[in-house]
Enzyme design. Sequence first.
Site, PDB file in Angstrom:
ATOM      1  N   GLU A   1       0.843  -1.202   0.000  1.00 27.96           N
ATOM      2  CA  GLU A   1       0.000   0.000   0.000  1.00 27.96           C
ATOM      3  C   GLU A   1       0.871   1.242   0.000  1.00 27.96           C
ATOM      4  O   GLU A   1       2.087   1.157   0.194  1.00 27.96           O
ATOM      5  CB  GLU A   1      -0.922  -0.020   1.220  1.00 27.96           C
ATOM      6  CG  GLU A   1      -1.983  -1.097   1.107  1.00 27.96           C
ATOM      7  CD  GLU A   1      -3.074  -0.948   2.147  1.00 27.96           C
ATOM      8  OE1 GLU A   1      -2.731  -0.686   3.305  1.00 27.96           O
ATOM      9  OE2 GLU A   1      -4.237  -1.094   1.789  1.00 27.96           O
TER      10      GLU A   1
ATOM     11  N   HIS B   1      -9.361  10.474   3.685  1.00 30.64           N
ATOM     12  CA  HIS B   1      -9.177   9.478   2.629  1.00 30.64           C
ATOM     13  C   HIS B   1      -9.680  10.103   1.338  1.00 30.64           C
ATOM     14  O   HIS B   1     -10.753  10.703   1.317  1.00 30.64           O
ATOM     15  CB  HIS B   1      -9.964   8.203   2.944  1.00 30.64           C
ATOM     16  CG  HIS B   1      -9.509   7.048   2.112  1.00 30.64           C
ATOM     17  ND1 HIS B   1      -9.818   6.939   0.778  1.00 30.64           N
ATOM     18  CD2 HIS B   1      -8.748   5.976   2.411  1.00 30.64           C
ATOM     19  CE1 HIS B   1      -9.263   5.844   0.291  1.00 30.64           C
ATOM     20  NE2 HIS B   1      -8.604   5.240   1.263  1.00 30.64           N
TER      21      HIS B   1
ATOM     22  N   ARG C   1      -1.821   9.818   0.193  1.00 30.69           N
ATOM     23  CA  ARG C   1      -3.239  10.161   0.383  1.00 30.69           C
ATOM     24  C   ARG C   1      -3.497  11.658   0.556  1.00 30.69           C
ATOM     25  O   ARG C   1      -4.459  12.187   0.025  1.00 30.69           O
ATOM     26  CB  ARG C   1      -3.750   9.500   1.668  1.00 30.69           C
ATOM     27  CG  ARG C   1      -4.120   8.086   1.486  1.00 30.69           C
ATOM     28  CD  ARG C   1      -4.615   7.549   2.785  1.00 30.69           C
ATOM     29  NE  ARG C   1      -4.793   6.118   2.622  1.00 30.69           N
ATOM     30  CZ  ARG C   1      -5.121   5.292   3.589  1.00 30.69           C
ATOM     31  NH1 ARG C   1      -5.296   5.746   4.806  1.00 30.69           N
ATOM     32  NH2 ARG C   1      -5.282   4.021   3.362  1.00 30.69           N
TER      33      ARG C   1
ATOM     34  N   HIS D   1     -11.040  10.260   7.752  1.00 34.31           N
ATOM     35  CA  HIS D   1     -10.802   8.819   7.790  1.00 34.31           C
ATOM     36  C   HIS D   1     -10.113   8.360   9.062  1.00 34.31           C
ATOM     37  O   HIS D   1     -10.440   7.312   9.606  1.00 34.31           O
ATOM     38  CB  HIS D   1      -9.940   8.477   6.574  1.00 34.31           C
ATOM     39  CG  HIS D   1      -9.697   7.025   6.371  1.00 34.31           C
ATOM     40  ND1 HIS D   1     -10.720   6.113   6.268  1.00 34.31           N
ATOM     41  CD2 HIS D   1      -8.539   6.319   6.240  1.00 34.31           C
ATOM     42  CE1 HIS D   1     -10.200   4.905   6.089  1.00 34.31           C
ATOM     43  NE2 HIS D   1      -8.889   5.003   6.080  1.00 34.31           N
TER      44      HIS D   1
ATOM     45  N   ARG E   1      -0.467   9.176   9.066  1.00 33.74           N
ATOM     46  CA  ARG E   1      -0.437   7.730   9.311  1.00 33.74           C
ATOM     47  C   ARG E   1      -0.181   6.973   8.015  1.00 33.74           C
ATOM     48  O   ARG E   1      -0.815   7.247   6.993  1.00 33.74           O
ATOM     49  CB  ARG E   1      -1.797   7.292   9.861  1.00 33.74           C
ATOM     50  CG  ARG E   1      -1.936   5.793   9.968  1.00 33.74           C
ATOM     51  CD  ARG E   1      -3.370   5.406  10.227  1.00 33.74           C
ATOM     52  NE  ARG E   1      -4.195   5.589   9.055  1.00 33.74           N
ATOM     53  CZ  ARG E   1      -4.908   4.624   8.462  1.00 33.74           C
ATOM     54  NH1 ARG E   1      -4.894   3.403   8.945  1.00 33.74           N
ATOM     55  NH2 ARG E   1      -5.655   4.875   7.419  1.00 33.74           N
TER      56      ARG E   1
HETATM   57  C1  LIG Z   1     -13.374   2.292   6.100  1.00 28.36           C
HETATM   58  C2  LIG Z   1     -12.109   2.128   6.880  1.00 28.36           C
HETATM   59  C3  LIG Z   1     -11.061   1.377   6.368  1.00 28.36           C
HETATM   60  C4  LIG Z   1      -9.893   1.214   7.103  1.00 28.36           C
HETATM   61  N1  LIG Z   1      -8.909   0.392   6.617  1.00 28.36           N
HETATM   62  C5  LIG Z   1      -7.830   0.127   7.406  1.00 28.36           C
HETATM   63  C6  LIG Z   1      -6.866  -0.836   7.011  1.00 28.36           C
HETATM   64  O1  LIG Z   1      -6.980  -1.460   5.974  1.00 28.36           O
HETATM   65  N2  LIG Z   1      -5.812  -1.064   7.840  1.00 28.36           N
HETATM   66  C7  LIG Z   1      -5.637  -0.401   9.028  1.00 28.36           C
HETATM   67  O2  LIG Z   1      -4.657  -0.643   9.741  1.00 28.36           O
HETATM   68  N3  LIG Z   1      -6.562   0.512   9.420  1.00 28.36           N
HETATM   69  C8  LIG Z   1      -7.638   0.771   8.654  1.00 28.36           C
HETATM   70  N4  LIG Z   1      -8.563   1.681   9.079  1.00 28.36           N
HETATM   71  C9  LIG Z   1      -8.399   2.285  10.392  1.00 28.36           C
HETATM   72  C10 LIG Z   1      -8.688   1.242  11.459  1.00 28.36           C
HETATM   73  O3  LIG Z   1      -9.770   0.447  11.033  1.00 28.36           O
HETATM   74  C11 LIG Z   1      -9.023   1.904  12.787  1.00 28.36           C
HETATM   75  O4  LIG Z   1      -8.052   2.837  13.132  1.00 28.36           O
HETATM   76  C12 LIG Z   1      -9.110   0.842  13.884  1.00 28.36           C
HETATM   77  O5  LIG Z   1     -10.001  -0.169  13.501  1.00 28.36           O
HETATM   78  C13 LIG Z   1      -9.562   1.476  15.186  1.00 28.36           C
HETATM   79  O6  LIG Z   1      -9.832   0.448  16.095  1.00 28.36           O
HETATM   80  P1  LIG Z   1     -10.282   0.816  17.552  1.00 28.36           P
HETATM   81  O7  LIG Z   1     -10.438  -0.461  18.282  1.00 28.36           O
HETATM   82  O8  LIG Z   1      -9.378   1.847  18.106  1.00 28.36           O
HETATM   83  O9  LIG Z   1     -11.703   1.545  17.348  1.00 28.36           O
HETATM   84  P2  LIG Z   1     -13.041   1.067  16.623  1.00 28.36           P
HETATM   85  O10 LIG Z   1     -12.858  -0.163  15.844  1.00 28.36           O
HETATM   86  O11 LIG Z   1     -13.596   2.252  15.930  1.00 28.36           O
HETATM   87  O12 LIG Z   1     -13.986   0.711  17.854  1.00 28.36           O
HETATM   88  C14 LIG Z   1     -14.432   1.719  18.728  1.00 28.36           C
HETATM   89  C15 LIG Z   1     -15.357   1.073  19.734  1.00 28.36           C
HETATM   90  O13 LIG Z   1     -15.643   1.996  20.775  1.00 28.36           O
HETATM   91  C16 LIG Z   1     -17.040   1.991  21.048  1.00 28.36           C
HETATM   92  N5  LIG Z   1     -17.350   3.273  21.667  1.00 28.36           N
HETATM   93  C17 LIG Z   1     -17.070   4.516  21.211  1.00 28.36           C
HETATM   94  N6  LIG Z   1     -17.482   5.435  22.110  1.00 28.36           N
HETATM   95  C18 LIG Z   1     -18.025   4.748  23.150  1.00 28.36           C
HETATM   96  C19 LIG Z   1     -18.635   5.147  24.370  1.00 28.36           C
HETATM   97  N7  LIG Z   1     -18.778   6.435  24.722  1.00 28.36           N
HETATM   98  N8  LIG Z   1     -19.091   4.188  25.189  1.00 28.36           N
HETATM   99  C20 LIG Z   1     -18.984   2.864  24.865  1.00 28.36           C
HETATM  100  N9  LIG Z   1     -18.412   2.443  23.703  1.00 28.36           N
HETATM  101  C21 LIG Z   1     -17.949   3.386  22.870  1.00 28.36           C
HETATM  102  C22 LIG Z   1     -17.672   1.732  19.713  1.00 28.36           C
HETATM  103  O14 LIG Z   1     -18.976   1.273  19.880  1.00 28.36           O
HETATM  104  C23 LIG Z   1     -16.710   0.660  19.175  1.00 28.36           C
HETATM  105  O15 LIG Z   1     -17.039  -0.582  19.744  1.00 28.36           O
HETATM  106  C24 LIG Z   1      -9.746   1.856   8.354  1.00 28.36           C
HETATM  107  C25 LIG Z   1     -10.800   2.613   8.859  1.00 28.36           C
HETATM  108  C26 LIG Z   1     -11.978   2.747   8.135  1.00 28.36           C
HETATM  109  C27 LIG Z   1     -13.094   3.551   8.709  1.00 28.36           C
END
Ligand SMILES: Cc1cc2nc3c(=O)[nH]c(=O)nc-3n(C[C@H](O)[C@H](O)[C@H](O)COP(=O)(O)OP(=O)(O)OC[C@H]3O[C@@H](n4cnc5c(N)ncnc54)[C@H](O)[C@@H]3O)c2cc1C
Length: 542
Positions: A120, A243, A289, A350, A385
């Site tokens: 990528e 993005h 990007r 994004h 990033r």
């Molecule tokens: C479309 C898309 C494609 C992507 N592609 C990639 C990729 O290919 N590779 C890569 O490395 N990264 C990618 N990213 C980025 C990556 O997916 C995210 O940075 C990562 O998944 C974040 O994980 P997380 O566990 O921190 O948060 P998330 O997966 O966003 O989870 C957040 C959690 O917190 C909960 N939450 C939020 N606020 C509260 C609250 N007040 N009380 C209780 N629960 C709450 C939500 O319900 C959820 O369960 C992508 C992101 C997107 C949107």
Amino acid sequence: MSPNYYRHDVLILGSGAAGLSLALRLRDDISVAVVSKRELTEGSTRYAQGGISAVLDERDSIESHVQDTLKAGAGLCDPEVVRRVVERGPDNIRWLLDQGVEFTRDAEYVSAGGYHLTREGGHSHRRVVHAADATGQAVATTLEDCVRSKANVTLYEQHIAVDLITSRHIQGHDQHRCLGAYILDRGTGQVETFLTRFVVLATGGANKVYLYTSNPDVSTGDGIAMAWRAGCRVANMEFMQFHPTCLYHPEARNFLISEALRGEGAKLLLPDGERFMPRFDPRAELAPRDIVARAIDHEMKRLGSECLYLDISHRPADFVVEHFPTIHARCLEFGIDITRDPIPIVPAAHYTCGGVMVDHRARTDLAGLYASGETAYTGLHGANRMASNSLLECLVYSESAAQDIEQLMSGHEAPSEVPHWDESRVTEPDEEVVVTHNWDELRRFMWDYVGIVRTNKRLRRAKRRTDLLAQEIIEYYSNFRVGNDLIELRNLQEVSNLIIQSALRRRESRGLHYTLDFPLKDRTQRGPTILIPDSYQPRESE
Ligand SMILES: Cc1cc2nc3c(=O)[nH]c(=O)nc-3n(C[C@H](O)[C@H](O)[C@H](O)COP(=O)(O)OP(=O)(O)OC[C@H]3O[C@@H](n4cnc5c(N)ncnc54)[C@H](O)[C@@H]3O)c2cc1C
């Protein structure tokens, strides 16, 4: 009758890659609560398409991954953090395989264990493991299956954390410490009191502050806002990644068109069919990007166009369908056949590079409080990033947090009681329109004034609006019973303010922060932008 307390050893707010991997890594004798504001897998993790970066191929090296990440971060990464995360990559991929994640296989990649590696933007080698173009789905559902069968983990879905409980809530508590959280049960409308020894913020990013975003609705920056209110420093909030290519269609919410399409030859076109990227960068569609997003933003504003187009129809139809099954199927639902038609796209918020400051053990400024994943600022991403480094960061910091919590577990007890949420002076909300109107207004002015291209004038204009909104929200919040939308709006306002303040402080253009007032990089501004709340207290050593 006085309400109950919910008691656990560890309270994890969020159930994405960061939250669930942490829950799974903690020992079986530790009682864990995982709180998720919607259903368990609703978060950015599930929507990740590209994959996860790690050095698995013998032609690749740790040094190369480190250098690529530092280069993408435009001088603001913490080199020690980068090396640590990259070194932990291969083990964390093995851990995911052990949980049962089925990455795409390819026998040609012998040294990578037979797993196909893709490449990528910014990566100088093939080092991204993936599950076709739906990696996040594979990771999220596998971790969900594992966590649902873990006896020491209690899941609280449809529960939203309102605020952290700290020792300031109780008199006579000597150490400044996080003690739990107030959490709204969205089903009953009651705010419950959770008391725990350790709390982990794994609440994801804040990209919903913008009108257009690739993120699901849950990405409202709740963890960053809660930590800030509890006295934690936040850093680098000006670095919001846009993005370049999200599907533009009135009924399609937040659907990303992966940059892998451009990697396979897709061209960006103006509405009249002209290819424009070569005018902006010699790498054309394969430029980083931020450059592609700025070029699209520029052309859309110049033409007053609502969207531009991405076209891969010159590649054989079989190839397109085989490589991009999810994107092909999703676009077909909206009547767009990507094997024949150009795809209407807009850039969209994004990824949140900044967040709650943590050390290498994922500890925040507040004892007992950790942060992992997109909600945290670790120093890995710097000013930009690199693709596929974020899921890796979630896994590595949750692994560190789990180790640290296990070590400290015996030294801390949860408090026996704290005041419950006080609803004695509030009534039912009388005008929900205040909340919905302010949601829309905030996201629109953040897009227009604090988006891809900034100026000080626009930032100050946005600051005046967030200040006004703050007054209205505080008034509403103090008088009416809290609900999901109000909680999120309050956090969106708080986080927008942090983004604007950080953007005003950075008087240069670097990485994702681009301002017409200071269009060049300034070599003297090589540190993170750190915002310190009034209630900040340096952490005592443990
Ligand atoms: C479309 C898309 C494609 C992507 N592609 C990639 C990729 O290919 N590779 C890569 O490395 N990264 C990618 N990213 C980025 C990556 O997916 C995210 O940075 C990562 O998944 C974040 O994980 P997380 O566990 O921190 O948060 P998330 O997966 O966003 O989870 C957040 C959690 O917190 C909960 N939450 C939020 N606020 C509260 C609250 N007040 N009380 C209780 N629960 C709450 C939500 O319900 C959820 O369960 C992508 C992101 C997107 C949107």
